[in-house]
Write an enzyme that holds these catalytic residues in place. Structure first.
Site, PDB file in Angstrom:
ATOM      1  N   SER A 463     -55.238 -20.365  -3.091  1.00 46.61           N
ATOM      2  CA  SER A 463     -54.114 -19.719  -3.785  1.00 46.61           C
ATOM      3  C   SER A 463     -53.967 -20.233  -5.216  1.00 46.61           C
ATOM      4  CB  SER A 463     -52.814 -19.915  -3.014  1.00 46.61           C
ATOM      5  OG  SER A 463     -52.526 -21.296  -2.896  1.00 46.61           O
ATOM      6  N   ASP A 464     -53.946 -21.566  -5.378  1.00 48.35           N
ATOM      7  CA  ASP A 464     -53.688 -22.041  -6.745  1.00 48.35           C
ATOM      8  C   ASP A 464     -54.912 -21.895  -7.649  1.00 48.35           C
ATOM      9  OD1 ASP A 464     -54.657 -24.080  -5.139  1.00 48.35           O
ATOM     10  OD2 ASP A 464     -53.474 -25.663  -6.044  1.00 48.35           O
ATOM     11  N   CYS A 465     -56.109 -21.842  -7.079  1.00 48.86           N
ATOM     12  CA  CYS A 465     -57.278 -21.557  -7.921  1.00 48.86           C
ATOM     13  C   CYS A 465     -57.192 -20.109  -8.394  1.00 48.86           C
ATOM     14  CB  CYS A 465     -58.573 -21.776  -7.145  1.00 48.86           C
ATOM     15  SG  CYS A 465     -58.761 -23.484  -6.619  1.00 48.86           S
TER      16      CYS A 465
END
Ligand SMILES: CC(C)=CCC[C@@H](C)[C@H]1CC[C@@]2(C)[C@@H]3CC[C@H]4C(C)(C)[C@@H](O)CC[C@@]45C[C@@]35CC[C@]12C
Length: 734
Positions: A463-465
Site C-alpha cells: 500500500s505505501d509503496c
C-alpha cells in the site's frame, strides 16, 4: 574431523587476499553490481581482461566500501548548500536503469536458510561467495560471547548462534577455528540447538541434523479448511502463510538431507550430549529465554499436543494428507510462477526451492530457476557477502529520492533533470500493470496499478509503496513538467488499487486488507516475532495513503471524488485513534516513534490539520520536541520497537533527526529554533564530499527484527535540509 568441502569449482586462489584476521578475502576490485531492469546480482570477474574491459562504477566502489574518488565539495554554509552537496554525492550512486541500490541486511537468520538450501539441493556455492560469506558472518559475530542474534544489533540467541554456526561450517570453516570453538561454547551454554525456536528446528531438520519429532507440527491439512473458517491460512499475514506453505509440504514429507560425514559431524557439534541419546520429541517446546521473545499461547501448545499425540499417530489419513500435499504444491507452484521464482521474500523462496527439489527433482526447471534467482538476494559490502531482506529496495528508494529532490526545490534545476527522468522511467517500468492469473485461487490481493517494494518481478502490491509511487509520479509529471510516461489511466489504476486496500477500520495494512481477527495471533508459533499472524492497520501505510490521495485529488479533483473523500476521512479518524496519549504513534517499519511521527504529521497536514489548527498535530509536535537532544539531534534506539516505549539512543542519529525535523516542518511547527539546531546537527555530520556516514540501523519488522535502509542517510537529510531552506530561507545558520 570431517568438514564439508562444497561441490564448488576451485577457488580463484590468485585473487584471494588476506583480510587481516587470517581469513581470505576476494579482490574487491573485481566485483560488479549487475542491474538488469532492476534485478540486482553481484558478479566476480575472474580474468584480468574482463576486469579491465568492464570498469567499476562509482556505485560499485561505494557499495563495496572502496574509495569512490569523489571530490571534496565547497563547504556548505547554508542548509540548502548542504542538501545540494548531499544530492551531488548521492546522484553518483544512481544505477543504469534509474534506481538506487543498497544493502538490505540486518536479520541474521536469512543467510543460513539460503546456505542450508544450497547445501541440501547440491547447489554449487561459488568460492568467491563462500569466502565473502565467511567474512561477513565473522564480522557480525559478537566478540564478547562469540554468538549471533536475531539481527545485527540483537543479543546472542540460539537461533542466531546455531544457524550461523551451521552456515559457517557449510562454507568450509573448521570446527577447530577458535571463533567456532567460542560460538559452540556459547551454544552449549544455551543448552544446544534443541533450545532454538521453531524455524531453527525446521531448518536443522531439513539439513538432517535434527529430527522432525523435535519440530512442532506444520500440517498441510490446514490448507484444506474451507475459506469461511475464521482462522483458515489464506487469512494469515502473507509472509507467515507463504513460509508455512512450503514448510508444511516439507514437514508432511518429513524430508531431510541424507546423512553424510559432514552432517554426522555437525550432529556432534550442535548438542551437549550424543545425538542418539537425545529424545527430540521431548524438546519440541524447549526454547531458551534469549529466543523466547513471544512465548506460545496455551491454546497453541494444546493444539500441538493434540496433533502430536492423537491426530498424527491415530487419525492422520493418508488420502487426506495426499490431497493437502497436492493443494499446497499447487499454491507453491503458483507463487513460483507468479514471481518467476524470485518469491515474496528470502524465507519462503529457499523453502519453495526445497519443495521443488523434493517434488520436481534435482535437475528440474523449477530447481534450476530457483538456483539462479537466489542470487538476487545476495549483496556485497565491505564486510563481505550477506542476504538481503528482499530482492532489493529499488522502487521504495527511488520514489523517496525523487520526492526529496522535489521537496528540496531542486526538481526544476536542469542539472538534476536527467537523473530524475531516469528515476521516473524506473518508476514507470515497475508499476504493476496486470493482476496475477488466478488471483482468487492463490489468494493474492488486487495489484493492477500498484507499486511493489522492490521490482515488478517480485510483484507484490504494497500500500505505501503504491502511495509513494503515485506521489512521485504526480510530483514529477504534474508539478515539474516531466514527460507523462505514466498515463492518467494508470494513475487512476493506482488510486483504485489503494481504495481497495482500506480496511473497514479506516486503516491500511501493507500487502493485503486484514483477513482475520487479531485472535489468530494466539496461533503464532514463531516465538521470535510478534504481531505476525494477520495483516494489521499500520499508521505508516495509512498516512502515506492519505497523503498520496490528497495530492491526487488536488490535480484530478473529479476522479472518484466522493469515495476518496470518504476514504480519507475514515483513514484520518483511524490515525487519530492510533495516536497515543503522549502524542506519539508506534511505527512498525522504521525506528520507531520518530519514523511514524513523520508520516502521521505530514498526512494530517495534507488534510489541512497543522500545529495551528489541530490538537492532534500539536500533540505530535510536542512529543517530538520533548525528545530533542542537547546537540540538536534526535536519536531513538531500536529497543523502542521491541518495548513499545520510546527508548533514547545514546547518540543522536542523522536519519532520525531528519525525520523529526521533517515532521515538525510539515506540521508547520511555529518555532524555528529547534529546527535550526536540527539542521546544524545534520550539517555537522556531513562529510566534505557531501556524504553522510552509516550510523545505527533504521528499519524494523515484526517488532523484534531490525533491518537496514542505508539510503535513508542520504535522501531524508537532503529532503529536510531543502525543506528548511524553502520555509526559512537560504541563510547561514548562526
Ligand atoms: C518471513 C519473515 C518473518 C521474514 C522475512 C522478512 C520480511 C518479513 C520483511 C523484510 C522486508 C519487509 C520489512 C518489507 C519491507 C518494506 C516495508 C515497508 C517499509 C514498505 C513498510 O512500510 C510496509 C511493509 C514492508 C513491506 C515490508 C514487510 C515485511 C518485510 C517483507
Amino acid at each position: 574431523m570431517a568438514s564439508y568441502i562444497g561441490p564448488w569449482r576451485s577457488p580463484a586462489q590468485g585473487h584471494l587476499n588476506n583480510d587481516g584476521n587470517g581469513d581470505s578475502k576476494t579482490d574487491y576490485t573485481r566485483w560488479r553490481l549487475v542491474n538488469e531492469e532492476g534485478r540486482q546480482t553481484w558478479r566476480y570477474l575472474e580474468t584480468d581482461e574482463e576486469n579491465e574491459a568492464w570498469p567499476q562504477t562509482i556505485a560499485d566502489k561505494y557499495n563495496l566500501g572502496l574509495p569512490t574518488g569523489l571530490p571534496e565539495l565547497s563547504e556548505a554554509k547554508t542548509p540548502l548548500q548542504a542538501a545540494e552537496n548531499g544530492l551531488s554525492f548521492f546522484s553518483h550512486l544512481q544505477l543504469e536503469p534509474g534506481n538506487w541500490g543498497c544493502e538490505y541486511g540486518g536479520p541474521m537468520f536469512l543467510l543460513p536458510g539460503l546456505l542450508i538450501t544450497w547445501y541440501v539441493t547440491n547447489t554449487p556455492i561459488p568460492p568467491e561467495y563462500a569466502t565473502e560469506i565467511k567474512r561477513y558472518l565473522f564480522a557480525r559475530q559478537h566478540p564478547e560471547d562469540g554468538g549471533w542474534g536475531l539481527h545485527i544489533e540483537a543479543h546472542s540467541s540460539v537461533f542466531g548462534t546455531a544457524m550461523n554456526y551451521v552456515a559457517l561450517r557449510i562454507v568450509g570453516v573448521s570446527e577447530d577455528d577458535p571463533r567456532m570453538i567460542k560460538a559452540r561454547g556459547l551454544l552449549h551454554k544455551f543448552g544446544g540447538a534443541i533450545y532454538g525456536p521453531h524455524w531453527a528446528k525446521a531448518w536443522l531438520s531439513i539439513l538432517g541434523v535434527m529430527e522432525w519429532e523435535g519440530v512442532n507440527p506444520v500440517p498441510p491439512e490446514i490448507w484444506l479448511l474451507p475459506d469461511w473458517v475464521p482462522f483458515a491460512p489464506w487469512r494469515w499475514w502473507i509472509h507467515i502463510r507463504q513460509v508455512f506453505l512450503p514448510l508444511s509440504y516439507i514437514w508432511s514429507k518429513k524430508w531431510s538431507f541424507p546423512l553424510n560425514d559432514f552432517t554426522r559431524q555437525l550432529r556432534e557439534e550442535l548438542y551437549t550430549q550424543p545425538y542418539n541419546t537425545i529424545n527430540f520429541a521431548n524438546h519440541r517446546n524447549s526454547i531458551h529465554p534469549a529466543d523466547n521473545y513471544y512465548p506460545k499461547t496455551w491454546l497453541l501448545n494444546g493444539i500441538n499436543e493434540l496433533l502430536v499425540r492423537i491426530w498424527n499417530p491415530f487419525l492422520r489419513i493418508n488420502a487426506i494428507s495426499k490431497r493437502a500435499e497436492d493443494w499446497t504444491w499447487e499454491l507453491i507452484r503458483m507463487e513460483d510462477e507468479n514471481t518467476d521464482y524470485a518469491g515474496l521474500g528470502p524465507v519462503n523462496n529457499p523453502l519453495n526451492m526445497v519443495a521443488c527439489f523434493i517434488h520436481d527433482g534435482p535437475d528440474s526447471y523449477s530447481v534450476r530457476r530457483h538456483r539462479e534467482r537466489l542470487n538476487d538476494y545476495m549483496w556485497m559490502k565491505h564486510e563481505g557477502m550477506l542476504a538481503n531482506g528482499t530482492n532489493g529496495v529499488q522502487v521504495w528508494d527511488t520514489t523517496f529520492v525523487t520526492q526529496a529532490v522535489s521537496v528540496a526545490g531542486f526538481a526544476d534545476d536542469p542539472k538534476w533533470r536527467p537523473m530524475l527522468l531516469k528515476a521516473l522511467e524506473f518508476i514507470d517500468d515497475h508499476q504493476l500493470r496486470e493482476n496475477v492469473p488466478d488471483q482468487e485461487k492463490c489468494y493474492r490481493q488486487h495489484r493492477k496499478g500498484a507499486w511493489p517494494f522492490s521490482t515488478k518481478t517480485q510483484g507484490y502490491t504494497v500500500s505505501d509503496c503504491t502511495a509513494e509511487g503515485l506521489r512521485s509520479t504526480i510530483q514529477l509529471q504534474e508539478m515539474h513538467n516531466f514527460p507523462k510516461l505514466i498515463s492518467l489511466d494508470r494513475l487512476k489504476d493506482s488510486v483504485d488499487c489503494l481504495l481497495l486496500m482500506q480496511n473497514p477500520t479506516g486503516g491500511f495494512t501493507e500487502y493485503e486488507t486484514t483477513r482475520a481477527s487479531p485472535k489468530v495471533e494466539w496461533l503464532n508459533a514463531a516465538e521470535v516475532f510478534g504481531g505476525i499472524m494477520i495483516g494489521y492497520d499500520y499508521p505508516e501505510c495509512t498516512t502515506a495513503s492519505v497523503t498520496a490521495l490528497s495530492l491526487f485529488s488536488k490535480f484530478y479533483p473529479d476522479y472518484r471524488a466522493d469515495e476518496i473523500r470518504a476514504a480519507k476521512e475514515k483513514a484520518v479518524a483511524y490515525i487519530k485513534r492510533a495516536q497515543r496519549k503522549d502524542g506519539s504513534w508506534y511505527g512498525s517499519w522504521g525506528i520507531c516513534f520518530t519514523y511514524a511521527a513523520m508520516f502521521a504529521l505530514e498526512s494530517l497536514a495534507s488534510v489541512g490539520e497543522t500545529y495551528e489548527t489541530s490538537e492532534n498535530s500539536r500533540r505530535g509536535c510536542e512529543f517530538l520536541i520533548a525528545k530533542q537532544q542537547a546537540d540538536g539531534g534526535w536519536g531513538e534506539s531500536y529497543l523502542s520497537s521491541e518495548k513499545h516505549v520510546y527508548v533514547q539512543h545514546e547518540k543522536s542519529q542523522v536519519v532520525q533527526t531528519a525525520w523529526a525535523c521533517l515532521a515538525l516542518m510539515e506540521a508547520h511547527y511555529p518555532h524555528k529554533e529547534p529546527l535550526e539546531r536540527g539542521m546544524k546537527l545534520l550539517m555537522s555530520r556531513q562529510q566534505r564530499n557531501g556524504e553522510w556516514l552509516q550510523e545505527s540501523i533504521e528499519g524494523v519488522f515484526n517488532q523484534s527484527c531490525m533491518i537496514s535502509y542505508p539510503n535513508y542517510k542520504f535522501y531524508w537529510p537532503i529532503r529536510a535540509l531543502g525543506l528548511y531552506s524553502k520555509r526559512f530561507g537560504n541563510e547561514e545558520l548562526q
